[in-house]
Every structure is written in structure tokens, then in C-alpha cells.
Design a protein around this motif. Structure first.
Motif, PDB file in Angstrom:
ATOM      1  N   TRP A  74      64.872  34.598  28.814  1.00  0.00           N
ATOM      2  CA  TRP A  74      63.403  34.647  28.683  1.00  0.00           C
ATOM      3  C   TRP A  74      62.742  33.740  29.714  1.00  0.00           C
ATOM      4  CZ3 TRP A  74      60.023  30.647  27.314  1.00  0.00           C
ATOM      5  CH2 TRP A  74      58.699  31.035  27.083  1.00  0.00           C
ATOM      6  N   ALA A  75      63.272  32.520  29.908  1.00  0.00           N
ATOM      7  CA  ALA A  75      62.659  31.563  30.830  1.00  0.00           C
ATOM      8  C   ALA A  75      62.744  32.021  32.282  1.00  0.00           C
ATOM      9  CB  ALA A  75      63.333  30.193  30.674  1.00  0.00           C
ATOM     10  N   ARG A  76      63.766  32.812  32.604  1.00  0.00           N
ATOM     11  CA  ARG A  76      63.958  33.217  33.999  1.00  0.00           C
ATOM     12  C   ARG A  76      63.168  34.470  34.378  1.00  0.00           C
ATOM     13  NH1 ARG A  76      70.515  32.073  34.320  1.00  0.00           N
ATOM     14  NH2 ARG A  76      70.344  29.811  34.068  1.00  0.00           N
ATOM     15  N   LYS A  77      62.586  35.145  33.403  1.00  0.00           N
ATOM     16  CA  LYS A  77      61.795  36.345  33.708  1.00  0.00           C
ATOM     17  C   LYS A  77      60.446  35.957  34.312  1.00  0.00           C
ATOM     18  CE  LYS A  77      63.705  39.301  30.055  1.00  0.00           C
ATOM     19  NZ  LYS A  77      63.408  39.998  28.771  1.00  0.00           N
ATOM     20  N   PRO A  78      59.890  36.834  35.172  1.00  0.00           N
ATOM     21  CA  PRO A  78      58.523  36.588  35.652  1.00  0.00           C
ATOM     22  C   PRO A  78      57.572  36.510  34.468  1.00  0.00           C
ATOM     23  CG  PRO A  78      59.575  38.345  36.899  1.00  0.00           C
ATOM     24  CD  PRO A  78      60.488  38.041  35.739  1.00  0.00           C
ATOM     25  N   GLU A  79      56.564  35.691  34.586  1.00  0.00           N
ATOM     26  CA  GLU A  79      55.672  35.455  33.450  1.00  0.00           C
ATOM     27  C   GLU A  79      55.045  36.745  32.919  1.00  0.00           C
ATOM     28  OE1 GLU A  79      52.048  32.401  32.252  1.00  0.00           O
ATOM     29  OE2 GLU A  79      53.114  32.187  34.149  1.00  0.00           O
ATOM     30  N   ALA A  80      54.767  37.684  33.805  1.00  0.00           N
ATOM     31  CA  ALA A  80      54.122  38.925  33.382  1.00  0.00           C
ATOM     32  C   ALA A  80      55.050  39.782  32.513  1.00  0.00           C
ATOM     33  CB  ALA A  80      53.687  39.726  34.606  1.00  0.00           C
ATOM     34  N   VAL A 152      65.665  16.537  26.149  1.00  0.00           N
ATOM     35  CA  VAL A 152      64.467  16.499  26.988  1.00  0.00           C
ATOM     36  C   VAL A 152      63.729  17.824  26.886  1.00  0.00           C
ATOM     37  CG1 VAL A 152      65.396  14.806  28.612  1.00  0.00           C
ATOM     38  CG2 VAL A 152      65.795  17.238  29.021  1.00  0.00           C
ATOM     39  N   HIS A 153      62.428  17.763  27.075  1.00  0.00           N
ATOM     40  CA  HIS A 153      61.592  18.960  27.059  1.00  0.00           C
ATOM     41  C   HIS A 153      61.525  19.553  28.462  1.00  0.00           C
ATOM     42  CE1 HIS A 153      59.986  18.607  22.944  1.00  0.00           C
ATOM     43  NE2 HIS A 153      60.158  17.299  23.136  1.00  0.00           N
ATOM     44  N   GLY A 154      61.612  20.887  28.510  1.00  0.00           N
ATOM     45  CA  GLY A 154      61.545  21.565  29.784  1.00  0.00           C
ATOM     46  C   GLY A 154      60.132  21.580  30.347  1.00  0.00           C
ATOM     47  N   THR A 155      60.038  21.846  31.638  1.00  0.00           N
ATOM     48  CA  THR A 155      58.751  21.930  32.325  1.00  0.00           C
ATOM     49  C   THR A 155      58.681  23.263  33.073  1.00  0.00           C
ATOM     50  OG1 THR A 155      59.641  20.820  34.283  1.00  0.00           O
ATOM     51  CG2 THR A 155      58.595  19.438  32.603  1.00  0.00           C
ATOM     52  N   GLY A 156      57.489  23.634  33.526  1.00  0.00           N
ATOM     53  CA  GLY A 156      57.338  24.868  34.281  1.00  0.00           C
ATOM     54  C   GLY A 156      57.746  26.068  33.462  1.00  0.00           C
ATOM     55  N   ASN A 158      60.345  26.488  31.893  1.00  0.00           N
ATOM     56  CA  ASN A 158      61.066  26.053  30.693  1.00  0.00           C
ATOM     57  C   ASN A 158      60.169  25.361  29.670  1.00  0.00           C
ATOM     58  OD1 ASN A 158      63.688  26.939  31.501  1.00  0.00           O
ATOM     59  ND2 ASN A 158      63.783  25.202  32.924  1.00  0.00           N
ATOM     60  N   GLN A 159      58.869  25.459  29.864  1.00  0.00           N
ATOM     61  CA  GLN A 159      57.935  24.836  28.931  1.00  0.00           C
ATOM     62  C   GLN A 159      58.179  25.358  27.516  1.00  0.00           C
ATOM     63  OE1 GLN A 159      55.464  22.775  30.367  1.00  0.00           O
ATOM     64  NE2 GLN A 159      54.898  22.045  28.356  1.00  0.00           N
ATOM     65  N   GLY A 160      58.250  24.422  26.552  1.00  0.00           N
ATOM     66  CA  GLY A 160      58.460  24.801  25.166  1.00  0.00           C
ATOM     67  C   GLY A 160      59.929  24.844  24.757  1.00  0.00           C
ATOM     68  N   ILE A 161      60.826  24.550  25.694  1.00  0.00           N
ATOM     69  CA  ILE A 161      62.262  24.577  25.415  1.00  0.00           C
ATOM     70  C   ILE A 161      62.806  23.151  25.465  1.00  0.00           C
ATOM     71  CG2 ILE A 161      64.508  25.449  26.154  1.00  0.00           C
ATOM     72  CD1 ILE A 161      63.099  27.813  27.436  1.00  0.00           C
ATOM     73  N   VAL A 162      63.735  22.838  24.573  1.00  0.00           N
ATOM     74  CA  VAL A 162      64.379  21.519  24.530  1.00  0.00           C
ATOM     75  C   VAL A 162      65.827  21.671  24.974  1.00  0.00           C
ATOM     76  CG1 VAL A 162      65.055  19.576  23.074  1.00  0.00           C
ATOM     77  CG2 VAL A 162      62.839  20.702  22.711  1.00  0.00           C
ATOM     78  N   PHE A 163      66.282  20.744  25.824  1.00  0.00           N
ATOM     79  CA  PHE A 163      67.627  20.813  26.382  1.00  0.00           C
ATOM     80  C   PHE A 163      68.413  19.544  26.062  1.00  0.00           C
ATOM     81  CE2 PHE A 163      64.805  23.301  29.033  1.00  0.00           C
ATOM     82  CZ  PHE A 163      65.514  24.487  29.244  1.00  0.00           C
ATOM     83  N   PRO A 164      69.715  19.669  25.776  1.00  0.00           N
ATOM     84  CA  PRO A 164      70.541  18.466  25.635  1.00  0.00           C
ATOM     85  C   PRO A 164      70.759  17.843  27.014  1.00  0.00           C
ATOM     86  CG  PRO A 164      71.931  20.419  25.551  1.00  0.00           C
ATOM     87  CD  PRO A 164      70.496  20.907  25.602  1.00  0.00           C
ATOM     88  N   ALA A 165      70.972  16.532  27.038  1.00  0.00           N
ATOM     89  CA  ALA A 165      71.136  15.852  28.321  1.00  0.00           C
ATOM     90  C   ALA A 165      72.031  14.626  28.152  1.00  0.00           C
ATOM     91  CB  ALA A 165      69.775  15.438  28.891  1.00  0.00           C
ATOM     92  N   ARG A 166      72.573  14.170  29.242  1.00  0.00           N
ATOM     93  CA  ARG A 166      73.385  12.951  29.268  1.00  0.00           C
ATOM     94  C   ARG A 166      72.688  11.931  30.147  1.00  0.00           C
ATOM     95  NH1 ARG A 166      79.873  12.904  30.556  1.00  0.00           N
ATOM     96  NH2 ARG A 166      80.269  10.671  30.248  1.00  0.00           N
ATOM     97  N   LYS A 167      72.643  10.710  29.707  1.00  0.00           N
ATOM     98  CA  LYS A 167      71.946   9.681  30.467  1.00  0.00           C
ATOM     99  C   LYS A 167      72.701   9.334  31.744  1.00  0.00           C
ATOM    100  CE  LYS A 167      69.867   7.498  26.394  1.00  0.00           C
ATOM    101  NZ  LYS A 167      69.813   6.269  25.569  1.00  0.00           N
TER     102      LYS A 167
END
Length: 383
Positions: A74-80, A152-156, A158-167
Motif C-alpha cells: 500500500w505504501a509503495r503505490k502512487p497516492e492516486a 518509529v513512525h514512518g514519514t512521507g 509511510n505516514q501512519g505506519i509504525v516500524f520496529p527499529a534497532r538503536k
């Protein structure tokens, strides 16, 4: 007689320490997040692996991985063409898990998560590349595996999506064009995590640490503060290294300058450098602790102390050597390295005599001053 105190300030690395390249998501989408939040996100939307454990096998978390797959698509599709944001409810993803192509994608998502969140040992140096060759890459160490997971919360897109991360910690920025060519090529591949090895690995270690020891590799260097790097200081460092090797092995000193043309010498020292810029750097490297004895001499030369008094203290053995830099998993090996470098310095001085040591120190001091050069470490003289 005064005592000469020297801080070697050199990172002693674990022999097992490796370097990895980690691509920050598709289209480098997580680079800004890594830079601003000091984390390595994984492109696995809403995946919540347990703290202190590896990521579970794909069949154990199939629904979570299917949700991650759907959100990635979903995040990789064009916005339209996106439509509404998919549901986060796991119940919607627990059925229809038999499609082979989807199963393969879920496995790839799980494996990428495992590689970033668990497989890379804590303290490993990572290269996080930039999308643009004109930009800067991040060099940083990864946090221990058992630290609590962070999200962390995604941007652009990925807005609205939360991702696991390692410090990550102790980040440094370096120009992408300064990275080895093979690393730049690997950064353009589709692999999420790749180990860097060979000469490219050594270059990355020098870029990040400057001075370091790992296994049999001893590296020490100086940074110039002038536009043009005066080549004499390079020759002085190499000649001193050879002279030290010869004096310690034979027990006999030689006149400063002569070792460079001694065809009987079997000592090996290697030069690496990037010297065509205001912050030009030059490094000596060898498999011998003599490289660090040379660095001890450079530190003394840069200290502004009376070179004669410093030379006398070295010959008399009135020298203490410490290392304020961390020993990254090297343990007792680090203490052995410090004592061996001190012994090499004193043995050289006793074989050569303090007038010769003073001559070397004065020449090095002049070379460092000509280049407005700096070196990690410091030296003092105490009563």
C-alpha cells in the motif's frame, strides 16, 4: 627525574568485530529517520518482535508478516491508486495464507527483520548509505541485541505506519564519494544487510576510528590542518617505524634517516592516506605494536613538552602509558597491547640513546607543526 605520562587514545577492537552495510529501506526511505533518531528501522510495518529474542520463524508470525506485506504494498503505490489505509486488525490477515508468492515475501520480510534486529552483533560498525552520491552516509555502531525494541513512525509515503527499529550510537557522517567503490556498488543492490570485508572493510574502519587495533592490524594516523599535506612528515613516520623495528630486533640504534634506505631491513609498514584536502589524513599500518610505539612518539612530539626531558624519561623507563579509548570487547588483550607499546618505546630508546630519541621527537614536532596536524592522545611530564 620526571615521569612521562602518555594517553595512547586508540580503540582496541574485538578480533571478531565486523563491518556491515545496511540499506535504509526501499528508496532509502528510512535514511532521514536513521539520521535524526539514531535508529535502524526495518521495513516491516507494525511487526512487534519480542524483546531480547530472535524474530520468530515465518510460520509462527504469519499473520503479522502478511499485515506487514500488505502495508508495504500500500505504501509503495502512487497516492492516486492507494485507496484507504489497510486495516491494522490481525484477524483480517489470519486466513488465506497459502499463496506461495506471498509466503516468499513474508519470509523475506522476516529475514530482513532478523538480520537487522538480531543477527548483527552489538557494537558492529554499520554503513548506512544515502540515496544520493553527493550526500553523506552514516557510520554508526549498533546497540546490543538484548536492548528493548524501539519503534518509529514512518514519514512521507509511510505516514501512519509504525516500524520496529534497532538503536545505533556514536554516528559519524562521511561523504558518499569517500566510500570504497565496492561499497557504493553494494549500496545499490537489493540486499538489506551485507558484510563488508577485505580492503574496503579496512578503509571503513580507518574512516570511523582513525587509530585502532583489531587482531593483528595496528593503525595509527594524523590529520592535517593545511590545504597541502607536507610529505616530509609521512617520510618521517615511516622512517621512524623502520628504525624502531631494526633497533628493537638488533639491539643497536642507527642515525635518524638511515633506516629508510636500509635494504637489509625486513620490517613491514604500510601507508594509507587521503592527503589532498584541508583535513588530509595519513595512516601507518602494520602487524606490529611498533606502529603504536610510533604513535606514542607522535603524541609526545605534539604535546609541546621539552623534547630533551621527554627523551631522557623514555630512555630511563620513566614512562606510563594508558588508553582512554574504549576497548570494544577486547578485554585483557587491550591491556597487553598498551604494555607492549610502552615496552617497544623504551626498548627503542635504550638501544638508540636519548639524543637520538630527542632528534626524532624534534623532527616529528616540526613536521606536525608544518601541517598544523592533530593526533589523538596527549602527554604530560610530572615530577
Amino acid at each position: 627525574m620526571k615521569t612521562l605520562n602518555i594517553d595512547l587514545s586508540t580503540r582496541i577492537l574485538s578480533d571478531k568485530m565486523k563491518v556491515h552495510l545496511v540499506r535504509p529501506g526501499a528508496r532509502y526511505a528510512f535514511f532521514r529517520t536513521a539520521l535524526e533518531k539514531n535508529v535502524l528501522p526495518v521495513d516491516a510495518p507494525f511487526l512487534r518482535p519480542e524483546d531480547g529474542k530472535p524474530v520468530k520463524a515465518p510460520n509462527k508470525i504469519a499473520a503479522e508478516l502478511e499485515r506487514a506485506r500488505v502495508f508495504r504494498d500500500w505504501a509503495r503505490k502512487p497516492e492516486a491508486k492507494r485507496g484507504r489505509i489497510p486495516s491494522k486488525d490481525l484477524g483480517n490477515y489470519s486466513l488465506d495464507l497459502g499463496d506461495a508468492s506471498r509466503s516468499a515475501t513474508r519470509t523475506r520480510i522476516r529475514n530482513a527483520s532478523q538480520n537487522i534486529l538480531w543477527a548483527i552483533p552489538g557494537g558492529t560498525l554499520t554503513v548506512i548509505p544515502n540515496r544520493s552520491l553527493s550526500g553523506k552516509a552514516i557510520l554508526a555502531k549498533v546497540a546490543p541485541r538484548h536492548e528493548p525494541r524501539t519503534f518509529v513512525h514512518g514519514t512521507g509515503r509511510n505516514q501512519g505506519i509504525v516500524f520496529p527499529a534497532r538503536k545505533i550510537f556514536d554516528p559519524k557522517l562521511v561523504p558518499m564519494i569517500d566510500l570504497p567503490g565496492e561499497v557504493l556498488e553494494d549500496a545499490r543492490s537489493m540486499k538489506v544487510v551485507q558484510q563488508i570485508s577485505g580492503h574496503a572493510e579496512e578503509r571503513i574502519l580507518r574512516m570511523y576510528y582513525g587509530d585502532y587495533q583489531r587482531a593483528e592490524d595496528h593503525v595509527a594516523g594524523v590529520v592535517a590542518g593545511t590545504d597541502d599535506f607536507d610529505a616530509r612528515i609521512i617520510a618521517q613516520m615511516i622512517e621512524l617505524h623502520l628504525s624502531m623495528s631494526n633497533a628493537i630486533s638488533s639491539g643497536k640504534g642507527s642515525e635518524p634517516g638511515s633506516a629508510l634506505f636500509d635494504t637489509e631491513s625486513t620490517a613491514e609498514v604500510f601507508f594509507h592516506g587521503r592527503v589532498d584536502s584541508p583535513d588530509g589524513r595519513t595512516y601507518l599500518a602494520s602487524t606490529s605494536v611498533i606502529t603504536f610505539a610510533v604513535k606514542l612518539m607522535l603524541i609526545v612530539a605534539a604535546s609541546g613538552l621539552p623534547m630533551g626531558l621527554a627523551a631522557q624519561a623514555i630512555e630511563a623507563g620513566n614512562v606510563t602509558v594508558i588508553n582512554s579509548a574504549e576497548a570494544d570487547g577486547a578485554g585483557a588483550h587491550a591491556a597487553d597491547t598498551i604494555q607492549a607499546s610502552r615496552k617497544a618505546l623504551v626498548d627503542f630508546a635504550r638501544a638508540s640513546g636519548y639524543p637520538t630519541v630527542e632528534a626524532y621527537l624534534s623532527a616529528l614536532q616540526d613536521g606536525l607543526n608544518r601541517n598544523s596536524a592533530s593526533i589523538a592522545g596527549k602527554a604530560t611530564l610530572d615530577e
